[in-house]
Design a protein around this motif. Sequence first.
Motif, PDB file in Angstrom:
ATOM      1  N   THR A  50       0.849  -1.190   0.000  1.00  0.00           N
ATOM      2  CA  THR A  50       0.000   0.000   0.000  1.00  0.00           C
ATOM      3  C   THR A  50       0.883   1.238   0.000  1.00  0.00           C
ATOM      4  O   THR A  50       2.085   1.149   0.297  1.00  0.00           O
ATOM      5  CB  THR A  50      -0.901   0.021   1.253  1.00  0.00           C
ATOM      6  OG1 THR A  50      -0.059   0.143   2.411  1.00  0.00           O
ATOM      7  CG2 THR A  50      -1.759  -1.232   1.353  1.00  0.00           C
ATOM      8  N   LYS A  52       1.138   3.397   2.171  1.00  0.00           N
ATOM      9  CA  LYS A  52       1.654   3.610   3.527  1.00  0.00           C
ATOM     10  C   LYS A  52       3.050   3.006   3.706  1.00  0.00           C
ATOM     11  O   LYS A  52       3.916   3.598   4.345  1.00  0.00           O
ATOM     12  CB  LYS A  52       0.673   2.998   4.533  1.00  0.00           C
ATOM     13  CG  LYS A  52       1.032   3.198   5.956  1.00  0.00           C
ATOM     14  CD  LYS A  52       0.518   4.516   6.440  1.00  0.00           C
ATOM     15  CE  LYS A  52       0.589   4.582   7.954  1.00  0.00           C
ATOM     16  NZ  LYS A  52       0.334   5.891   8.433  1.00  0.00           N
ATOM     17  N   HIS A  77       0.839  12.155   5.099  1.00  0.00           N
ATOM     18  CA  HIS A  77      -0.075  11.049   5.431  1.00  0.00           C
ATOM     19  C   HIS A  77      -1.527  11.441   5.119  1.00  0.00           C
ATOM     20  O   HIS A  77      -2.296  10.634   4.595  1.00  0.00           O
ATOM     21  CB  HIS A  77       0.055  10.664   6.908  1.00  0.00           C
ATOM     22  CG  HIS A  77       1.274   9.859   7.209  1.00  0.00           C
ATOM     23  ND1 HIS A  77       1.354   8.513   6.961  1.00  0.00           N
ATOM     24  CD2 HIS A  77       2.474  10.214   7.730  1.00  0.00           C
ATOM     25  CE1 HIS A  77       2.542   8.059   7.314  1.00  0.00           C
ATOM     26  NE2 HIS A  77       3.247   9.079   7.784  1.00  0.00           N
ATOM     27  N   TYR A  78      -1.877  12.669   5.432  1.00  0.00           N
ATOM     28  CA  TYR A  78      -3.233  13.164   5.160  1.00  0.00           C
ATOM     29  C   TYR A  78      -3.531  13.122   3.656  1.00  0.00           C
ATOM     30  O   TYR A  78      -4.575  12.610   3.232  1.00  0.00           O
ATOM     31  CB  TYR A  78      -3.375  14.589   5.706  1.00  0.00           C
ATOM     32  CG  TYR A  78      -4.634  15.309   5.295  1.00  0.00           C
ATOM     33  CD1 TYR A  78      -5.895  14.814   5.616  1.00  0.00           C
ATOM     34  CD2 TYR A  78      -4.560  16.511   4.588  1.00  0.00           C
ATOM     35  CE1 TYR A  78      -7.044  15.490   5.237  1.00  0.00           C
ATOM     36  CE2 TYR A  78      -5.708  17.193   4.222  1.00  0.00           C
ATOM     37  CZ  TYR A  78      -6.950  16.684   4.547  1.00  0.00           C
ATOM     38  OH  TYR A  78      -8.085  17.347   4.183  1.00  0.00           O
ATOM     39  N   CYS A  80      -2.128  11.377   1.345  1.00  0.00           N
ATOM     40  CA  CYS A  80      -2.166   9.996   0.877  1.00  0.00           C
ATOM     41  C   CYS A  80      -3.498   9.339   1.237  1.00  0.00           C
ATOM     42  O   CYS A  80      -4.088   8.629   0.424  1.00  0.00           O
ATOM     43  CB  CYS A  80      -0.989   9.234   1.480  1.00  0.00           C
ATOM     44  SG  CYS A  80      -0.498   7.818   0.515  1.00  0.00           S
ATOM     45  N   GLU A  81      -3.988   9.588   2.438  1.00  0.00           N
ATOM     46  CA  GLU A  81      -5.281   9.014   2.842  1.00  0.00           C
ATOM     47  C   GLU A  81      -6.437   9.597   2.043  1.00  0.00           C
ATOM     48  O   GLU A  81      -7.418   8.906   1.779  1.00  0.00           O
ATOM     49  CB  GLU A  81      -5.500   9.187   4.339  1.00  0.00           C
ATOM     50  CG  GLU A  81      -4.706   8.191   5.155  1.00  0.00           C
ATOM     51  CD  GLU A  81      -5.095   8.155   6.621  1.00  0.00           C
ATOM     52  OE1 GLU A  81      -6.308   8.249   6.938  1.00  0.00           O
ATOM     53  OE2 GLU A  81      -4.181   8.034   7.448  1.00  0.00           O
ATOM     54  N   LEU A  84      -7.223   7.620  -1.052  1.00  0.00           N
ATOM     55  CA  LEU A  84      -7.863   6.307  -0.895  1.00  0.00           C
ATOM     56  C   LEU A  84      -9.358   6.357  -1.178  1.00  0.00           C
ATOM     57  O   LEU A  84      -9.972   5.335  -1.460  1.00  0.00           O
ATOM     58  CB  LEU A  84      -7.629   5.767   0.523  1.00  0.00           C
ATOM     59  CG  LEU A  84      -6.184   5.450   0.893  1.00  0.00           C
ATOM     60  CD1 LEU A  84      -6.094   5.042   2.361  1.00  0.00           C
ATOM     61  CD2 LEU A  84      -5.620   4.367   0.000  1.00  0.00           C
ATOM     62  N   GLN A  85      -9.947   7.542  -1.113  1.00  0.00           N
ATOM     63  CA  GLN A  85     -11.390   7.694  -1.324  1.00  0.00           C
ATOM     64  C   GLN A  85     -11.760   7.889  -2.794  1.00  0.00           C
ATOM     65  O   GLN A  85     -12.937   7.953  -3.128  1.00  0.00           O
ATOM     66  CB  GLN A  85     -11.899   8.904  -0.538  1.00  0.00           C
ATOM     67  CG  GLN A  85     -11.638   8.826   0.928  1.00  0.00           C
ATOM     68  CD  GLN A  85     -11.979  10.118   1.651  1.00  0.00           C
ATOM     69  OE1 GLN A  85     -12.344  11.123   1.044  1.00  0.00           O
ATOM     70  NE2 GLN A  85     -11.865  10.105   2.957  1.00  0.00           N
ATOM     71  N   VAL A 151     -11.573  11.477   6.982  1.00  0.00           N
ATOM     72  CA  VAL A 151     -10.127  11.697   6.929  1.00  0.00           C
ATOM     73  C   VAL A 151      -9.796  13.134   7.319  1.00  0.00           C
ATOM     74  O   VAL A 151      -8.877  13.378   8.103  1.00  0.00           O
ATOM     75  CB  VAL A 151      -9.564  11.355   5.527  1.00  0.00           C
ATOM     76  CG1 VAL A 151      -8.099  11.735   5.415  1.00  0.00           C
ATOM     77  CG2 VAL A 151      -9.759   9.881   5.224  1.00  0.00           C
ATOM     78  N   TYR A 155      -7.522  14.289  10.703  1.00  0.00           N
ATOM     79  CA  TYR A 155      -6.308  15.100  10.637  1.00  0.00           C
ATOM     80  C   TYR A 155      -6.508  16.540  11.117  1.00  0.00           C
ATOM     81  O   TYR A 155      -5.596  17.345  11.041  1.00  0.00           O
ATOM     82  CB  TYR A 155      -5.718  15.071   9.225  1.00  0.00           C
ATOM     83  CG  TYR A 155      -4.995  13.766   8.953  1.00  0.00           C
ATOM     84  CD1 TYR A 155      -3.657  13.624   9.287  1.00  0.00           C
ATOM     85  CD2 TYR A 155      -5.653  12.674   8.414  1.00  0.00           C
ATOM     86  CE1 TYR A 155      -2.984  12.438   9.068  1.00  0.00           C
ATOM     87  CE2 TYR A 155      -4.996  11.476   8.194  1.00  0.00           C
ATOM     88  CZ  TYR A 155      -3.662  11.364   8.523  1.00  0.00           C
ATOM     89  OH  TYR A 155      -2.999  10.179   8.315  1.00  0.00           O
TER      90      TYR A 155
END
Length: 173
Positions: A50, A52, A77-78, A80-81, A84-85, A151, A155
Amino acid sequence: MLLAAKYEEIHPPGVDEFVYISDNTYTRAEILAMEGTILNRLQFELSVATPKVFLNRFIKAAQIGGVCDPRAASLCHYLCELTLQEYAFLKYSPSMLAAASLRLALHAAGLPAWTATLEATSGYSAEVLNECVSDVLLVYRKAESNSLQAVREKYSHAKFLRVSLLSPPVEAP
Protein backbone atom coordinates in the motif's frame (compact mmCIF):
# COMPACT_ATOMS: atom_id res chain seq x y z
CA MET A 1 -11.12 -19.79 7.83
CA LEU A 2 -7.84 -21.34 8.89
CA LEU A 3 -5.84 -19.04 6.60
CA ALA A 4 -7.77 -15.97 7.69
CA ALA A 5 -7.28 -16.87 11.35
CA LYS A 6 -3.55 -17.42 10.86
CA TYR A 7 -3.26 -14.09 9.07
CA GLU A 8 -5.34 -11.98 11.45
CA GLU A 9 -5.24 -13.57 14.88
CA ILE A 10 -2.42 -13.40 17.39
CA HIS A 11 -3.34 -16.86 18.67
CA PRO A 12 -5.19 -18.64 15.85
CA PRO A 13 -7.22 -21.77 16.56
CA GLY A 14 -5.53 -25.07 15.82
CA VAL A 15 -6.44 -27.28 12.89
CA ASP A 16 -8.16 -29.74 15.25
CA GLU A 17 -10.53 -26.98 16.32
CA PHE A 18 -11.58 -26.49 12.70
CA VAL A 19 -12.16 -30.22 12.40
CA TYR A 20 -14.38 -29.98 15.47
CA ILE A 21 -16.39 -26.93 14.32
CA SER A 22 -16.95 -28.59 10.95
CA ASP A 23 -18.54 -31.49 12.88
CA ASN A 24 -15.84 -33.79 11.47
CA THR A 25 -17.03 -33.06 7.92
CA TYR A 26 -13.38 -32.51 7.02
CA THR A 27 -10.36 -34.34 8.36
CA ARG A 28 -7.20 -32.67 9.57
CA ALA A 29 -5.40 -33.82 6.42
CA GLU A 30 -8.14 -32.40 4.15
CA ILE A 31 -8.04 -29.00 5.88
CA LEU A 32 -4.26 -28.83 5.59
CA ALA A 33 -4.38 -29.97 1.95
CA MET A 34 -6.92 -27.26 1.13
CA GLU A 35 -4.76 -24.68 2.91
CA GLY A 36 -1.83 -25.72 0.70
CA THR A 37 -3.98 -25.60 -2.44
CA ILE A 38 -5.22 -22.08 -1.65
CA LEU A 39 -1.74 -20.79 -0.81
CA ASN A 40 -0.30 -22.27 -4.00
CA ARG A 41 -3.13 -20.78 -6.10
CA LEU A 42 -2.44 -17.37 -4.54
CA GLN A 43 1.30 -17.96 -4.97
CA PHE A 44 1.61 -17.15 -1.25
CA GLU A 45 0.69 -13.50 -1.97
CA LEU A 46 -1.75 -12.78 0.83
CA SER A 47 -1.39 -9.00 0.93
CA VAL A 48 -0.45 -6.15 -1.35
CA ALA A 49 1.83 -3.19 -0.91
CA THR A 50 0.00 0.00 0.00
CA PRO A 51 1.13 3.61 -0.26
CA LYS A 52 1.65 3.61 3.53
CA VAL A 53 4.58 1.17 3.24
CA PHE A 54 6.33 3.41 0.73
CA LEU A 55 5.32 6.60 2.52
CA ASN A 56 7.13 5.65 5.71
CA ARG A 57 10.30 4.85 3.75
CA PHE A 58 10.19 8.07 1.72
CA ILE A 59 9.46 10.24 4.78
CA LYS A 60 12.38 8.67 6.62
CA ALA A 61 14.67 9.47 3.68
CA ALA A 62 13.39 13.06 3.63
CA GLN A 63 13.93 13.41 7.39
CA ILE A 64 17.46 12.04 7.14
CA GLY A 65 18.08 14.48 4.31
CA GLY A 66 16.83 17.30 6.54
CA VAL A 67 13.96 18.35 4.29
CA CYS A 68 10.95 17.02 6.20
CA ASP A 69 9.54 18.27 9.49
CA PRO A 70 6.75 16.61 11.54
CA ARG A 71 4.05 18.85 10.07
CA ALA A 72 5.06 18.00 6.50
CA ALA A 73 5.13 14.29 7.39
CA SER A 74 1.63 14.49 8.88
CA LEU A 75 0.40 16.45 5.85
CA CYS A 76 1.88 13.78 3.62
CA HIS A 77 -0.08 11.05 5.43
CA TYR A 78 -3.23 13.16 5.16
CA LEU A 79 -2.83 13.67 1.41
CA CYS A 80 -2.17 10.00 0.88
CA GLU A 81 -5.28 9.01 2.84
CA LEU A 82 -7.39 11.45 0.82
CA THR A 83 -6.48 9.55 -2.34
CA LEU A 84 -7.86 6.31 -0.89
CA GLN A 85 -11.39 7.69 -1.32
CA GLU A 86 -11.00 8.32 -5.04
CA TYR A 87 -11.22 5.64 -7.73
CA ALA A 88 -9.22 7.84 -10.10
CA PHE A 89 -6.06 7.08 -8.13
CA LEU A 90 -6.18 3.37 -8.93
CA LYS A 91 -4.23 4.16 -12.08
CA TYR A 92 -1.18 5.08 -9.98
CA SER A 93 1.09 2.61 -8.26
CA PRO A 94 1.24 2.74 -4.46
CA SER A 95 4.85 3.95 -4.56
CA MET A 96 3.97 6.76 -6.97
CA LEU A 97 1.06 7.88 -4.77
CA ALA A 98 3.38 7.97 -1.76
CA ALA A 99 6.06 9.91 -3.63
CA ALA A 100 3.55 12.39 -5.08
CA SER A 101 1.95 12.94 -1.67
CA LEU A 102 5.35 13.64 -0.15
CA ARG A 103 6.35 15.99 -2.94
CA LEU A 104 3.14 17.99 -2.56
CA ALA A 105 3.37 18.01 1.26
CA LEU A 106 6.94 19.32 1.16
CA HIS A 107 5.93 22.00 -1.32
CA ALA A 108 2.91 23.02 0.76
CA ALA A 109 5.14 23.26 3.86
CA GLY A 110 7.56 25.55 2.03
CA LEU A 111 10.32 22.94 2.04
CA PRO A 112 12.39 21.71 -0.91
CA ALA A 113 9.81 19.78 -2.90
CA TRP A 114 12.09 17.08 -4.29
CA THR A 115 15.74 16.28 -3.73
CA ALA A 116 18.27 13.96 -5.31
CA THR A 117 18.03 11.74 -2.21
CA LEU A 118 14.25 11.44 -2.59
CA GLU A 119 14.60 10.76 -6.29
CA ALA A 120 17.13 7.99 -5.60
CA THR A 121 15.05 6.51 -2.76
CA SER A 122 11.74 6.56 -4.64
CA GLY A 123 13.00 5.96 -8.15
CA TYR A 124 10.82 8.83 -9.42
CA SER A 125 11.98 12.12 -10.86
CA ALA A 126 9.98 15.27 -10.15
CA GLU A 127 8.85 15.34 -13.79
CA VAL A 128 7.47 11.80 -13.65
CA LEU A 129 5.43 12.72 -10.56
CA ASN A 130 3.87 15.88 -12.03
CA GLU A 131 0.57 14.36 -13.20
CA CYS A 132 0.00 12.45 -9.96
CA VAL A 133 0.94 15.51 -7.86
CA SER A 134 -1.59 17.61 -9.81
CA ASP A 135 -4.29 15.02 -9.17
CA VAL A 136 -3.46 14.88 -5.45
CA LEU A 137 -3.59 18.69 -5.32
CA LEU A 138 -7.08 18.65 -6.86
CA VAL A 139 -8.29 16.23 -4.18
CA TYR A 140 -6.62 18.36 -1.51
CA ARG A 141 -8.43 21.47 -2.76
CA LYS A 142 -11.80 19.66 -2.77
CA ALA A 143 -11.33 18.03 0.65
CA GLU A 144 -13.27 20.71 2.53
CA SER A 145 -16.35 20.28 0.35
CA ASN A 146 -16.09 16.49 -0.06
CA SER A 147 -19.06 14.54 1.29
CA LEU A 148 -16.64 12.11 2.94
CA GLN A 149 -15.17 14.01 5.89
CA ALA A 150 -13.72 11.26 8.12
CA VAL A 151 -10.13 11.70 6.93
CA ARG A 152 -10.34 15.48 7.13
CA GLU A 153 -11.81 15.25 10.63
CA LYS A 154 -9.12 12.79 11.74
CA TYR A 155 -6.31 15.10 10.64
CA SER A 156 -7.92 18.18 12.22
CA HIS A 157 -6.86 16.96 15.70
CA ALA A 158 -3.77 18.14 17.55
CA LYS A 159 -2.33 14.62 17.39
CA PHE A 160 -1.94 15.09 13.63
CA LEU A 161 -0.88 18.74 13.96
CA ARG A 162 -4.21 19.89 12.47
CA VAL A 163 -2.84 19.57 8.95
CA SER A 164 -6.28 19.18 7.37
CA LEU A 165 -6.99 22.78 8.35
CA LEU A 166 -4.05 24.10 6.31
CA SER A 167 -4.85 25.80 3.01
CA PRO A 168 -3.69 23.95 -0.10
CA PRO A 169 -0.98 25.63 -2.18
CA VAL A 170 -2.11 27.77 -5.09
CA GLU A 171 -0.19 25.69 -7.59
CA ALA A 172 1.65 22.38 -7.81
CA PRO A 173 5.42 22.32 -7.41
